[in-house]
Design a protein around this motif. Structure first.
Motif, PDB file in Angstrom:
ATOM      1  N   THR A  98      59.726  52.051  38.069  1.00 32.71           N
ATOM      2  CA  THR A  98      60.460  53.297  37.844  1.00 32.71           C
ATOM      3  C   THR A  98      61.965  53.103  37.776  1.00 32.71           C
ATOM      4  N   GLU A  99      62.465  51.928  38.079  1.00 38.97           N
ATOM      5  CA  GLU A  99      63.903  51.723  38.087  1.00 38.97           C
ATOM      6  C   GLU A  99      64.491  51.511  36.691  1.00 38.97           C
ATOM      7  N   TYR A 100      63.672  51.113  35.768  1.00 37.85           N
ATOM      8  CA  TYR A 100      64.158  50.796  34.434  1.00 37.85           C
ATOM      9  C   TYR A 100      63.572  51.782  33.422  1.00 37.85           C
ATOM     10  N   GLY A 101      63.625  51.474  32.159  1.00 37.39           N
ATOM     11  CA  GLY A 101      63.201  52.382  31.114  1.00 37.39           C
ATOM     12  C   GLY A 101      61.720  52.691  31.082  1.00 37.39           C
ATOM     13  N   TYR A 102      60.931  52.053  31.946  1.00 41.34           N
ATOM     14  CA  TYR A 102      59.503  52.305  31.966  1.00 41.34           C
ATOM     15  C   TYR A 102      59.164  53.652  32.598  1.00 41.34           C
ATOM     16  N   SER A 103      60.138  54.375  33.080  1.00 42.53           N
ATOM     17  CA  SER A 103      59.872  55.652  33.727  1.00 42.53           C
ATOM     18  C   SER A 103      59.541  56.750  32.721  1.00 42.53           C
ATOM     19  N   GLN A 104      59.537  56.450  31.437  1.00 42.34           N
ATOM     20  CA  GLN A 104      59.207  57.447  30.426  1.00 42.34           C
ATOM     21  C   GLN A 104      57.721  57.713  30.337  1.00 42.34           C
ATOM     22  N   GLY A 105      56.947  56.991  31.087  1.00 42.28           N
ATOM     23  CA  GLY A 105      55.514  57.232  31.114  1.00 42.28           C
ATOM     24  C   GLY A 105      54.722  55.957  31.022  1.00 42.28           C
ATOM     25  N   VAL A 125      51.743  40.958  22.119  1.00 42.16           N
ATOM     26  CA  VAL A 125      51.071  40.587  20.863  1.00 42.16           C
ATOM     27  C   VAL A 125      52.042  39.827  19.959  1.00 42.16           C
ATOM     28  N   THR A 126      53.284  40.265  19.917  1.00 36.77           N
ATOM     29  CA  THR A 126      54.291  39.565  19.129  1.00 36.77           C
ATOM     30  C   THR A 126      54.495  38.147  19.650  1.00 36.77           C
ATOM     31  N   SER A 127      54.539  38.005  20.973  1.00 36.11           N
ATOM     32  CA  SER A 127      54.679  36.673  21.557  1.00 36.11           C
ATOM     33  C   SER A 127      53.483  35.790  21.224  1.00 36.11           C
ATOM     34  N   ALA A 128      52.293  36.354  21.244  1.00 39.84           N
ATOM     35  CA  ALA A 128      51.094  35.587  20.884  1.00 39.84           C
ATOM     36  C   ALA A 128      51.146  35.151  19.420  1.00 39.84           C
ATOM     37  N   LEU A 129      51.625  36.025  18.543  1.00 40.95           N
ATOM     38  CA  LEU A 129      51.756  35.654  17.133  1.00 40.95           C
ATOM     39  C   LEU A 129      52.771  34.539  16.939  1.00 40.95           C
ATOM     40  N   VAL A 130      53.858  34.597  17.694  1.00 35.34           N
ATOM     41  CA  VAL A 130      54.852  33.516  17.629  1.00 35.34           C
ATOM     42  C   VAL A 130      54.228  32.214  18.106  1.00 35.34           C
ATOM     43  N   TRP A 131      53.463  32.288  19.194  1.00 35.68           N
ATOM     44  CA  TRP A 131      52.792  31.097  19.730  1.00 35.68           C
ATOM     45  C   TRP A 131      51.853  30.488  18.685  1.00 35.68           C
ATOM     46  N   PHE A 132      51.009  31.331  18.074  1.00 33.68           N
ATOM     47  CA  PHE A 132      50.046  30.820  17.102  1.00 33.68           C
ATOM     48  C   PHE A 132      50.721  30.302  15.845  1.00 33.68           C
ATOM     49  N   THR A 133      51.856  30.859  15.495  1.00 36.32           N
ATOM     50  CA  THR A 133      52.585  30.373  14.331  1.00 36.32           C
ATOM     51  C   THR A 133      53.131  28.969  14.566  1.00 36.32           C
ATOM     52  N   LEU A 134      53.590  28.697  15.776  1.00 38.19           N
ATOM     53  CA  LEU A 134      54.211  27.413  16.088  1.00 38.19           C
ATOM     54  C   LEU A 134      53.297  26.487  16.884  1.00 38.19           C
ATOM     55  N   ALA A 181      52.903  50.923  28.481  1.00 40.99           N
ATOM     56  CA  ALA A 181      51.778  50.041  28.146  1.00 40.99           C
ATOM     57  C   ALA A 181      51.782  49.689  26.662  1.00 40.99           C
ATOM     58  N   ILE A 182      52.078  50.647  25.817  1.00 45.46           N
ATOM     59  CA  ILE A 182      52.128  50.392  24.376  1.00 45.46           C
ATOM     60  C   ILE A 182      53.260  49.424  24.043  1.00 45.46           C
ATOM     61  N   GLY A 183      54.420  49.642  24.599  1.00 42.15           N
ATOM     62  CA  GLY A 183      55.560  48.771  24.332  1.00 42.15           C
ATOM     63  C   GLY A 183      55.343  47.364  24.838  1.00 42.15           C
ATOM     64  N   THR A 184      54.837  47.234  26.067  1.00 43.00           N
ATOM     65  CA  THR A 184      54.587  45.916  26.632  1.00 43.00           C
ATOM     66  C   THR A 184      53.492  45.189  25.863  1.00 43.00           C
ATOM     67  N   ALA A 223      60.267  37.533  27.129  1.00 41.90           N
ATOM     68  CA  ALA A 223      61.334  37.876  28.075  1.00 41.90           C
ATOM     69  C   ALA A 223      62.345  38.837  27.457  1.00 41.90           C
ATOM     70  N   LEU A 224      62.752  38.552  26.237  1.00 44.21           N
ATOM     71  CA  LEU A 224      63.718  39.434  25.578  1.00 44.21           C
ATOM     72  C   LEU A 224      63.105  40.799  25.253  1.00 44.21           C
ATOM     73  N   GLY A 225      61.846  40.791  24.819  1.00 46.47           N
ATOM     74  CA  GLY A 225      61.193  42.059  24.481  1.00 46.47           C
ATOM     75  C   GLY A 225      60.983  42.946  25.687  1.00 46.47           C
ATOM     76  N   ILE A 226      60.483  42.384  26.773  1.00 45.95           N
ATOM     77  CA  ILE A 226      60.273  43.189  27.974  1.00 45.95           C
ATOM     78  C   ILE A 226      61.606  43.569  28.598  1.00 45.95           C
ATOM     79  N   GLY A 227      62.576  42.677  28.523  1.00 45.85           N
ATOM     80  CA  GLY A 227      63.916  43.030  29.001  1.00 45.85           C
ATOM     81  C   GLY A 227      64.521  44.171  28.213  1.00 45.85           C
TER      82      GLY A 227
END
Length: 68
Positions: A14-21, A34-43, A26-29, A59-63
């Motif tokens: 609740t301290e950060y932007g996750y307090s919007q619901g 999924v984006t990180s997994a796609l990057v992993w599979f690409t490389l 869950a959708i954003g995380t 890390a950057l996305g969740i941050g």
């Protein structure tokens, strides 16, 4: 390490932007993970690059989600 990150995220939920619901958080995380997994599979042929790029992406996305 990942379990520690998730537990820290849940403690400070609740301290950060996750307090919007829970649904939006869950959708954003999920989208970031999924984006990180796609990057992993690409490389996947270059394991150090895959680990670094996927870790940095998550890390950057969740941050970004946490502070916006």
């Amino acid at each position: 390490m990942r379990l520690a990150w998730v537990s820290w995220l849940l403690r400070h939920f609740t301290e950060y932007g996750y307090s919007q619901g829970l649904l939006r958080a869950a959708i954003g995380t999920s989208a970031v993970l999924v984006t990180s997994a796609l990057v992993w599979f690409t490389l996947h042929r270059n394991r150090p690059a895959a680990v670094t790029a996927a870790g940095l992406t998550s890390a950057l996305g969740i941050g970004w989600l946490a502070f916006h």
